[in-house]
Design an enzyme around this catalytic site. Structure first.
Site, mmCIF file in Angstrom:
data_model
loop_
_atom_site.group_PDB
_atom_site.id
_atom_site.type_symbol
_atom_site.label_atom_id
_atom_site.label_comp_id
_atom_site.label_asym_id
_atom_site.label_seq_id
_atom_site.Cartn_x
_atom_site.Cartn_y
_atom_site.Cartn_z
ATOM 1 N N ALA A 73 77.921 39.398 132.478
ATOM 2 C CA ALA A 73 77.676 40.466 131.503
ATOM 3 C C ALA A 73 78.785 40.430 130.465
ATOM 4 O O ALA A 73 79.827 39.809 130.693
ATOM 5 C CB ALA A 73 77.692 41.831 132.196
ATOM 6 N N TYR A 139 76.775 50.218 126.782
ATOM 7 C CA TYR A 139 77.024 49.539 128.061
ATOM 8 C C TYR A 139 76.327 50.270 129.212
ATOM 9 O O TYR A 139 75.629 49.673 130.026
ATOM 10 C CB TYR A 139 78.539 49.440 128.317
ATOM 11 C CG TYR A 139 78.876 48.735 129.606
ATOM 12 C CD1 TYR A 139 78.777 47.357 129.712
ATOM 13 C CD2 TYR A 139 79.280 49.455 130.735
ATOM 14 C CE1 TYR A 139 79.065 46.699 130.899
ATOM 15 C CE2 TYR A 139 79.575 48.809 131.922
ATOM 16 C CZ TYR A 139 79.466 47.432 132.005
ATOM 17 O OH TYR A 139 79.748 46.797 133.186
ATOM 18 N N VAL A 183 92.004 49.552 132.420
ATOM 19 C CA VAL A 183 93.234 50.335 132.264
ATOM 20 C C VAL A 183 94.394 49.815 133.110
ATOM 21 O O VAL A 183 95.526 49.723 132.616
ATOM 22 C CB VAL A 183 92.952 51.846 132.491
ATOM 23 C CG1 VAL A 183 92.518 52.150 133.924
ATOM 24 C CG2 VAL A 183 94.142 52.676 132.106
#
Ligand code: UD1
Length: 306
Positions: A73, A139, A183
């Site tokens: 993806a 998304y 993150v």
């Protein structure tokens, strides 16, 4: 057994490949190396550098395959907001290609890597699979279309497809080198570079971070479980979620608060009763341990030039 993994050179896919090879399975990988890395690739795989948008080229790779793990993806919420067209071509049409190629070649089962981004913002927690989806980004929408396609194809073509909704996967090999990196990877890099950790919003948003080994375990159980009939959607995450402020404290150093990021849900927290029931799965790695292991990997590999 013979497994085919799309995205097998990526962060999650490459860990899955390693585990399956260790278990002596035969493994085929399709990856176009757009985000996947060659150095992640186990030398024992049969590797095809192909793009999932090309149905005719990928189809023969599925011959004789028992299980398909579809992870290829273009990930990241902000990338999908910047390029909804290009990301849809891969994440929607590419997914349809993979499902149809696998079905045409008669595979036994398909496991689709879905995402907690499908939930968007919800009023009730923990998040349960039967809640009404509310994606806040292309998304999230693309992964939702993937799930709906899976359900439709189970009915039409009678092949079991199971969707695993991952909640913020982290661990060794997490990407770290771009502004779009997840993150934890980004924070590890900023810390080594002696730069402040960039926190979007007030940092009180929470995520049900799930360690990579637990995600690998869930995939293998989803391939093997006798309770899977097809069309199931299963959360793979932690019951407990942690704030970005808390994560920044685990990493240490200074922080810089920036405006909230578009398309970001505020909170996630996973209800994992279905995973327990259908897969006999629950996460084994707590957050502090998992962050510690990821940090160790990052430091030992000396990945960043200061
Ligand atoms: C989302 C999906 C996740 C999917 C992933 C794929 C949700 C809830 N989760 O992850 O299922 O696997 O996309 O890309 O949609 N943050 C900062 N500073 C930074 C970077 C991030 O504060 O420098 C914050 C973000 O605002 C967010 C959190 O950290 O609140 C996690 O962000 P990130 O690691 O990018 O993952 P998600 O977008 O949550």
């Amino acid at each position: 057994m013979k497994y085919l993994i799309t995205g097998g050179a990526g962060f999650i896919g490459s860990h899955l490949v390693d585990k399956l090879i260790k278990q002596n399975h035969q493994v085929v990988v399709i990856d176009n190396l757009s985000t996947g890395k060659k150095e992640n690739l186990n030398p024992k795989v049969e590797f095809y550098q192909l793009d999932i948008r090309d149905f005719n080229k990928i189809k023969p790779c599925f011959q004789g395959v028992d299980y398909v793990l579809h992870l290829a993806a273009i990930p990241r919420v902000p990338i999908s907001i910047k390029d909804p067209v290009g990301t849809s071509q891969v994440n929607i049409l590419g997914t349809i290609n993979v499902f149809k190629a696998a079905i045409d070649e008669g595979v036994k089962r398909i496991i689709f890597a879905s995402s907690s981004s499908i939930y968007g913002d919800q009023k009730k927690f923990p998040l349960k699979e039967n809640m009404i989806p509310n994606p806040l980004s292309p998304y999230g929408l693309q992964k939702f279309v993937g799930e709906q396609t899976a359900k439709l194809f189970v009915g039409l073509y009678k092949v079991p497809i199971v969707c695993l909704r991952y909640f913020n996967v982290y661990g060794p090999r997490i990407d770290f080198d771009s502004d779009y990196s997840l993150v934890l990877g980004k924070f590890l890099r900023l810390r080594v570079q002696n730069k402040p950790l960039t926190i979007f919003g007030d940092g009180e948003q929470t995520r049900a971070f799930c360690y990579i080994d637990d995600v690998v375990d869930a995939n293998i159980k989803a391939a093997e479980s006798k309770k899977i009939k097809g069309g199931e959607i299963i959360n793979i995450g932690q019951k407990k979620s942690y704030s970005i402020n808390y994560l920044s404290k685990l990493i240490g150093g200074s922080v810089q608060y920036l405006p909230p990021r578009l398309g970001d849900p505020l909170h996630t927290q996973a209800d994992i009763n279905l995973a327990k029931k259908l897969l006999n799965w629950q996460p084994k790695t707590d957050f502090a341990t998992g962050v510690g292991k990821t940090k160790e990997w990052f430091e030992n590999h000396n990945l960043i030039k200061k």
